[in-house]
Write a protein that holds these residues in place. Sequence first.
Motif, PDB file in Angstrom:
ATOM      1  N   LEU A 118       0.825  -1.203   0.000  1.00  0.00           N
ATOM      2  CA  LEU A 118       0.000   0.000   0.000  1.00  0.00           C
ATOM      3  C   LEU A 118       0.862   1.258   0.000  1.00  0.00           C
ATOM      4  N   ARG A 119       0.376   2.301  -0.670  1.00  0.00           N
ATOM      5  CA  ARG A 119       1.083   3.576  -0.636  1.00  0.00           C
ATOM      6  C   ARG A 119       0.887   4.245   0.725  1.00  0.00           C
ATOM      7  N   PRO A 120       1.755   5.176   1.109  1.00  0.00           N
ATOM      8  CA  PRO A 120       1.598   5.881   2.379  1.00  0.00           C
ATOM      9  C   PRO A 120       0.256   6.607   2.457  1.00  0.00           C
ATOM     10  N   GLY A 121      -0.387   6.542   3.617  1.00  0.00           N
ATOM     11  CA  GLY A 121      -1.646   7.237   3.844  1.00  0.00           C
ATOM     12  C   GLY A 121      -2.879   6.514   3.341  1.00  0.00           C
ATOM     13  N   SER A 122      -2.725   5.320   2.835  1.00  0.00           N
ATOM     14  CA  SER A 122      -3.867   4.546   2.340  1.00  0.00           C
ATOM     15  C   SER A 122      -4.859   4.258   3.459  1.00  0.00           C
ATOM     16  N   ILE A 123      -6.147   4.181   3.097  1.00  0.00           N
ATOM     17  CA  ILE A 123      -7.201   3.823   4.044  1.00  0.00           C
ATOM     18  C   ILE A 123      -8.014   2.684   3.442  1.00  0.00           C
ATOM     19  N   ILE A 124      -8.042   1.565   4.136  1.00  0.00           N
ATOM     20  CA  ILE A 124      -8.802   0.396   3.699  1.00  0.00           C
ATOM     21  C   ILE A 124      -9.943   0.207   4.696  1.00  0.00           C
ATOM     22  N   LEU A 125     -11.158   0.532   4.272  1.00  0.00           N
ATOM     23  CA  LEU A 125     -12.332   0.482   5.139  1.00  0.00           C
ATOM     24  C   LEU A 125     -12.793  -0.963   5.349  1.00  0.00           C
ATOM     25  N   PRO A 126     -13.722  -1.203   6.300  1.00  0.00           N
ATOM     26  CA  PRO A 126     -14.061  -2.588   6.683  1.00  0.00           C
ATOM     27  C   PRO A 126     -14.479  -3.482   5.528  1.00  0.00           C
ATOM     28  N   GLY A 147      -1.726  15.726  -4.178  1.00  0.00           N
ATOM     29  CA  GLY A 147      -2.991  15.199  -4.663  1.00  0.00           C
ATOM     30  C   GLY A 147      -3.160  13.706  -4.477  1.00  0.00           C
ATOM     31  N   SER A 148      -2.139  13.063  -3.975  1.00  0.00           N
ATOM     32  CA  SER A 148      -2.200  11.620  -3.802  1.00  0.00           C
ATOM     33  C   SER A 148      -3.184  11.248  -2.702  1.00  0.00           C
ATOM     34  N   GLN A 149      -4.008  10.247  -2.964  1.00  0.00           N
ATOM     35  CA  GLN A 149      -4.973   9.765  -1.972  1.00  0.00           C
ATOM     36  C   GLN A 149      -5.391   8.358  -2.368  1.00  0.00           C
ATOM     37  N   LEU A 150      -5.558   7.477  -1.419  1.00  0.00           N
ATOM     38  CA  LEU A 150      -6.052   6.139  -1.720  1.00  0.00           C
ATOM     39  C   LEU A 150      -7.014   5.702  -0.633  1.00  0.00           C
ATOM     40  N   ARG A 151      -8.226   5.352  -1.066  1.00  0.00           N
ATOM     41  CA  ARG A 151      -9.255   4.901  -0.126  1.00  0.00           C
ATOM     42  C   ARG A 151     -10.076   3.797  -0.788  1.00  0.00           C
ATOM     43  N   TYR A 164      -5.963  -5.258  -8.149  1.00  0.00           N
ATOM     44  CA  TYR A 164      -4.505  -5.388  -8.244  1.00  0.00           C
ATOM     45  C   TYR A 164      -3.925  -4.294  -9.152  1.00  0.00           C
ATOM     46  N   THR A 165      -3.019  -3.526  -8.634  1.00  0.00           N
ATOM     47  CA  THR A 165      -2.259  -2.469  -9.315  1.00  0.00           C
ATOM     48  C   THR A 165      -3.123  -1.363  -9.925  1.00  0.00           C
ATOM     49  N   ILE A 166      -4.317  -1.112  -9.405  1.00  0.00           N
ATOM     50  CA  ILE A 166      -5.076   0.060  -9.870  1.00  0.00           C
ATOM     51  C   ILE A 166      -4.220   1.316  -9.664  1.00  0.00           C
ATOM     52  N   GLY A 167      -4.105   2.134 -10.699  1.00  0.00           N
ATOM     53  CA  GLY A 167      -3.391   3.406 -10.574  1.00  0.00           C
ATOM     54  C   GLY A 167      -1.969   3.270 -10.069  1.00  0.00           C
ATOM     55  N   GLU A 168      -1.310   2.201 -10.427  1.00  0.00           N
ATOM     56  CA  GLU A 168       0.005   1.889  -9.849  1.00  0.00           C
ATOM     57  C   GLU A 168       1.073   2.918 -10.168  1.00  0.00           C
ATOM     58  N   ASN A 169       1.047   3.486 -11.359  1.00  0.00           N
ATOM     59  CA  ASN A 169       2.186   4.277 -11.828  1.00  0.00           C
ATOM     60  C   ASN A 169       1.990   5.784 -11.772  1.00  0.00           C
ATOM     61  N   GLY A 170       1.042   6.258 -10.972  1.00  0.00           N
ATOM     62  CA  GLY A 170       0.832   7.695 -10.897  1.00  0.00           C
ATOM     63  C   GLY A 170       0.733   8.212  -9.474  1.00  0.00           C
ATOM     64  N   ASN A 171       1.140   9.476  -9.261  1.00  0.00           N
ATOM     65  CA  ASN A 171       0.858  10.165  -8.001  1.00  0.00           C
ATOM     66  C   ASN A 171      -0.553  10.723  -8.128  1.00  0.00           C
ATOM     67  N   ASN A 172      -1.542   9.917  -7.782  1.00  0.00           N
ATOM     68  CA  ASN A 172      -2.912  10.226  -8.151  1.00  0.00           C
ATOM     69  C   ASN A 172      -3.874   9.963  -6.996  1.00  0.00           C
ATOM     70  N   LYS A 173      -5.126  10.292  -7.258  1.00  0.00           N
ATOM     71  CA  LYS A 173      -6.199   9.955  -6.325  1.00  0.00           C
ATOM     72  C   LYS A 173      -6.827   8.645  -6.786  1.00  0.00           C
ATOM     73  N   VAL A 174      -6.872   7.657  -5.907  1.00  0.00           N
ATOM     74  CA  VAL A 174      -7.499   6.377  -6.207  1.00  0.00           C
ATOM     75  C   VAL A 174      -8.600   6.142  -5.182  1.00  0.00           C
ATOM     76  N   LEU A 175      -9.849   6.129  -5.639  1.00  0.00           N
ATOM     77  CA  LEU A 175     -10.996   5.898  -4.765  1.00  0.00           C
ATOM     78  C   LEU A 175     -11.808   4.737  -5.314  1.00  0.00           C
ATOM     79  N   VAL A 176     -11.915   3.669  -4.534  1.00  0.00           N
ATOM     80  CA  VAL A 176     -12.772   2.540  -4.886  1.00  0.00           C
ATOM     81  C   VAL A 176     -13.855   2.489  -3.818  1.00  0.00           C
ATOM     82  N   GLU A 195      -2.400   9.515 -14.197  1.00  0.00           N
ATOM     83  CA  GLU A 195      -1.619  10.431 -13.364  1.00  0.00           C
ATOM     84  C   GLU A 195      -2.486  11.321 -12.480  1.00  0.00           C
ATOM     85  N   ILE A 196      -3.786  11.451 -12.772  1.00  0.00           N
ATOM     86  CA  ILE A 196      -4.618  12.379 -11.997  1.00  0.00           C
ATOM     87  C   ILE A 196      -5.552  11.642 -11.046  1.00  0.00           C
ATOM     88  N   SER A 197      -6.423  10.775 -11.577  1.00  0.00           N
ATOM     89  CA  SER A 197      -7.347  10.091 -10.665  1.00  0.00           C
ATOM     90  C   SER A 197      -7.943   8.842 -11.297  1.00  0.00           C
TER      91      SER A 197
END
Length: 327
Positions: A118-126, A147-151, A164-176, A195-197
Amino acid sequence: HTKKGTKSSQDGGSSTQLPATLVEKYEFLLKAGGGMEEIEAMKFALQVTDLSDSALTSPFEAYVLDEASGLCFTGTAAEVNVKCGGKLCCVGAGACDWIRQATVCLGSCMGQDSCGTLRPGSIILPFSCTGEAACNNIGGRFGDGPGSQLRVGPKACIGENACYTIGENGNNKVLVKENACVGEAACDYVGNSAEISVIIENYACRGENACYELGENTEETIFIGAKSCNGTNACYDLGEGAEQFISISATTCIGEESCYRLAHNGSPTSVQLGSNSCMGDSACNGLAYESDDTVSVGSNSCTGKKACVNTGREVADSVSIGSNSCQ
């Protein structure tokens, strides 16, 4: 704000005791299905009213991420593994193996390598990231730029290699979001280069291989609306070579192999699908397969089994279908 352990006075002042131990909290959330509605109905969300993080729009998230709830654990992988105790989260070889700080909630990261990097600051909800490599390398190990965020979640990324590897190669926002990416390889490699989201809304990409490699080489943004890309192989390889962005509105691409390899083999600048379109098994399958320009389908179009299948398949220029067409 309202005292912990009681309902808000807005609910008549009656008292409801919160689950006390980690096991009780896990069992409570499991019984509730991990969804927002049940928690909100219990008024637990009203106990947290002063969170400063404006991104916490869900009362469910506000409740579980409040430190006092004891439902989520933040720290290095080693610290979180200890807090999970090998039973409540981070279960399986390499399940939690990141480098810096991340947050994992009860019932999440269950399976070998499920949250391996996981990238730094990631949040994996229940109840999220369940299955071998389910969220391994999602967002990339080092995606912590501006702008990086992962939740993820709740109840998202369920199945082997889901996410697996969603948004792997960017400093981006990843929200699932809630109940998205459910099924083996659902969302595998989505927006790998964005690179964005990469935003996948509630109940999107559900079914084996749903959204597999969607926009894998897209450079800017991926948006998949709520309840879209549902069905085995729905949105499989959609816009794999799309250069700038892919936008799929709500309730679109519904049915087995709907939107399968849509705009797959060319390099379109963008792919835009309106709401309630491509509805039915194989609807929009192979549409604009070779396009190197823009691809668009309006709202309420291409409805019915095999609707718009292979339309414009060998067209190298733009392909556009207006709203309320091909019904």
